[in-house]
Structures are given as C-alpha cells and as structure tokens.
Write an enzyme that holds these catalytic residues in place. Structure first.
Site: not given
Length: 470
Positions: A278, A452
């Site tokens: 952390g 696509h």
C-alpha cells in the site's frame, strides 16, 4: 521563469506570491500553467524530483517495464504464431536503461515546461507550513492567498518482525533494479505487487507472492481475483494467500520469509523482497497542524467536494487527499480546481466516475462499482458476463484469457460498473466509462455500431445479455 532572490524584508515579512504550489507531481505543473496564463505570480516548490510518482517511480517506468516483459513473453510464444526465436534471455541492464530514459525524458519535459512559464518560480527544497497562509523553505518564508498542496505519496512499509534487519525493495527501488533477481518474493498481492510479480517472472526470475487476505486484489469481485490468480499461476508464479505471522530474517541466499497459512507454517527464501502493501501520503512532515489543516489518522488531508481543505484558501490535490490514488485522478483534481477558480464552474469530485486498470497481461480494467458494491445498494440489478474467447479480436491475437462483465440498475437502466479482464480491456473500458460519465441509459451504448474486429465490439452484445441474477 523568474528567479527573484528577495527574501523576507527588513520587518521579517515573508516574500509574497499570488499562489504557492507545494509539490510538482501530476497536478502541480498543470495548475502552475493555468495560474501563469492568468498572469499570477506562482511559487512551485519541489523537494525531490519534478513529475512526482507517475514520472519517476510509477506509471512511466513501470509500464515501460511491463512492455519489455510483454515483448519477451510474446517472443517465447513465437511457435503459437508460426515463427521461432530460439531461447529468449533478458538483458536487465538494457531493460532498466530503457525505463530510465523514459523517466529522464519525461522529467526533463516537465522541467522545461515549468521553465517556460513567465510568472512561475521553481524552488527546490522542503516546504513546511508555519501558519495558515505561509510556508518556510530553505530558511525563507513565503506567503500567498492561495496555496495548493500536491505532495503525493510513497510506499507504506509495515513494522513486520525482522523486516528492518534485512534488505528489501519498495516500488521506488525496484524500478531502478538493473539485475535479475534469482527469486523475487513479493509481499502484497494487490495492484503494484502483481504487476512487478508478472514482469519479473517474464524477465526470468522465480517469483512468489505472499498475501495476507484469502485472495489477491481482495477489493475486486471473487471471480476477478480467481481469474487473475490463475493467469499468474499459469506462468509459474507461486501465490500464497491467507498468510499471517509474516516475518523476515537474513539467510545465506538472501532473505528468509516465514509465513503461516491454512496449510501450516513455511519459509520462502528469496534473493530479493519487494514490499508492496500500500501507499501513504507525504504529509507527516508538512506542518499541517501549524496551518490548522485537518487530516485523518492515516495522514490524508481532509477536503470537501471541491478539494478545499478545512482552511480557507488552501486546497489539496492528488494522492495526499485520499480521494483518488491515480495519475488520472490527480490530473482531474487539477481540472476541478482550475474550472472552479477560473471558469465559473461548479465541478465536484463526487461527479467523477471512478476507473482504473491493473497492468498485468492481460490487463484488468475497472469502472464504477463492483458487483458486491452494487449489491450493497439494495437496488434491483441486472448482470451480464462474457468470456474473452467470444471476442474475435482476442481469438485472432491468440490472447483469449479473461472475461468482461457489467452490472446495471434495473430501474434506471444505467450502468453501475464494469470489468474487462482481457487483451485491450484498458482501452475498451472507456466506451462504458464515457457512457456512465454522460449518464446515458444502456440502450444508447447498446445501439452503437462498433468497429469490427475490436475488443469493444462485444460490449453491445454484453449489454444485450443483461438479466437479473439467477
């Protein structure tokens, strides 16, 4: 850039500026530029390196290292794509030099940017408040009606038994490492730890992850944690969760890390240990109490929804305010403050849609709530999930690990959160993030016509599958 050498006047009054910025991290230089454009005289104070965590020890170097690790891994997979490369070895000195060049170039860019600001003075030194509107740096007192705190954060190092008797690394240390560890032990199975674990495994090190919680990245949904663990274990990384009583002692081969898990006590011997449990804010030596600025028990500065502290005329931006832990949230803090000060806006932190990514390969991209967080709201919910194997682009690239999922409010038809664990997910997530930020209903994205072949093209199909939980 002005370089006035006037200090306090004969009466001891501090040198006056229109604004003072403490810290030259992500938000600081951008804010200095906006203040400079308004013709305001600005002091920006930096005690170490211009650019803050992102440029020097965070995003820039780590993602450069991730790219090197990815390239090495793809070379090893040459047979999957119809070519051969032979044995792949990594020159860590060259890898480190590449990352360091990115750091130096980025830092220089920030320094040159500040140098080109006509009304801005960059002061090198450690600033401390000695009152609500004054700071001291290098034995000089400065004052301004507006002060902006942008001091960032650093790795949190726990007081674990024996840790301070052995050598260990933090994220700051490991980005400068130019040799390959024999065995890297990563203490902490969250975002920073997992990125370094995978990259060093791909560089050729043996890697063990030790995590106290019962799963890695425990703030994520269990299916995400499980899939990420599988990805890492498939590459030969040992993952030890549910580890408590973590202790360290010197060993002839490096450092012995003892742990206790559900399987009993054991010892892992690493040549290097990375502590990644952390972060903490750089506010403990800032003199906040002298200015009357309130902070929480962890040192995070308390701010309101517009990032003002408890003292009028003082704002806190970036990691030190506890309202975000990312480069993009720090930059958005700057945007909020600048818009409110100069543009007549009413921008607020609470309007920000939270999003972030974990840069393992494939990356995990997240926006909004997890499924668990959404469930706690008590709203009627809709869910949808699809494997990346359904994405044509992923199949074509030979990178089909992971999945994408979304949770939505059944009543308002708004997306509450989404996760894409898969190739290109860190880019594709922005289609969802943008719709959430614009507060648009599901159908607005459902009827978009995606290109696509892309990863994003499965998103309308994903939304079409939204249904109540079974």
């Amino acid at each position: 850039m002005s370089h006035g050498n006037q200090s306090e006047d004969a009466s001891g009054n501090p040198r006056q500026f229109d604004a003072i910025i403490i810290g030259a991290g992500q938000a600081g230089p951008s804010l200095a530029g906006r203040l400079d454009a308004a013709g305001l005289r600005v002091a920006i104070i930096e005690r170490h390196l211009v650019g803050g965590t992102c440029v020097n020890t965070g995003c820039k170097p780590t993602k450069t290292l991730v790219a090197s690790a990815y390239a090495a891994q793809m070379a090893r997979r040459g047979g999957d794509y119809g070519f051969s490369t032979g044995e792949v070895s990594v020159d860590m000195a060259a890898v480190a030099a590449r990352a360091n060049k990115v750091i130096v170039d980025s830092r220089a860019g920030n320094e040159d940017w500040l140098a080109g600001m006509a009304h801005v003075e960059l002061i090198r030194g450690h600033a401390r408040f000695d009152g609500p509107g004054t700071v001291s740096v290098n034995g000089e007192r400065l004052a301004a009606p507006r002060i902006f705190i942008n001091v960032g954060g650093r790795a949190s190092v726990p007081d674990l038994p024996g840790l301070h008797d052995v050598p260990y690394l933090t994220n700051t240390d490991i980005v400068a490492l130019d040799t390959l560890p024999r065995h890297l032990v990563v203490v902490g199975g969250s975002y920073i730890g997992l990125e370094f674990a995978q990259m060093y495994r791909r560089f050729g090190a043996e890697v063990t992850i030790i995590e106290r919680a019962d799963r890695v990245i425990a703030r994520e949904d269990p299916d995400v944690s499980e899939a990420v663990r599988t990805i890492l274990e498939d590459e030969g990384i040992a993952v030890r969760t549910g580890a408590d009583r973590i202790a360290f002692q010197p060993h002839d081969d490096g450092v012995a890390v003892s742990i206790n898990t559900g399987e009993g006590a054991s010892v892992v011997v690493g040549s290097h240990v990375l502590i990644a449990i952390g972060r903490r804010p750089n506010t403990d030596d800032l003199g906040l109490d002298a200015a009357g600025i309130e902070h929480d028990e962890r040192g995070y500065i308390k701010v309101d929804d517009q990032l003002q502290t408890t003292v009028p005329g003082i704002w806190a931006l970036g990691d030190c305010n506890g309202r975000g832990a990312f480069t993009h949230t720090a930059y958005n803090d700057f945007e909020i403050v600048a818009a409110n000060l100069f543009d007549g806006d009413d921008r607020r932190v609470s309007s920000r849609v939270p999003g972030y990514a974990l840069y393992i390969d494939p990356p995990l991209a997240r926006v909004g709530m997890t499924e668990a967080e959404a469930a706690r709201t008590g709203r009627p919910l809709l869910f949808s999930k699809r494997p990346m194997a359904r994405v044509g682009r992923a199949v074509e690239k030979g990178e089909t690990k992971g999945f994408m999922k979304v949770v939505a409010d059944a009543g308002t038809k708004r997306i509450l959160g989404a996760a894409i664990l898969g190739t290109g997910g860190d880019e594709a997530i922005h289609g969802i993030l943008d719709m959430m930020s614009a507060d648009q209903p599901i159908d607005e994205l459902r009827w978009a016509v995606p290109i696509h072949p892309t990863v994003s093209e499965l998103i309308p199909t994903l939304l079409l599958g939204l249904a109540p939980a079974q």
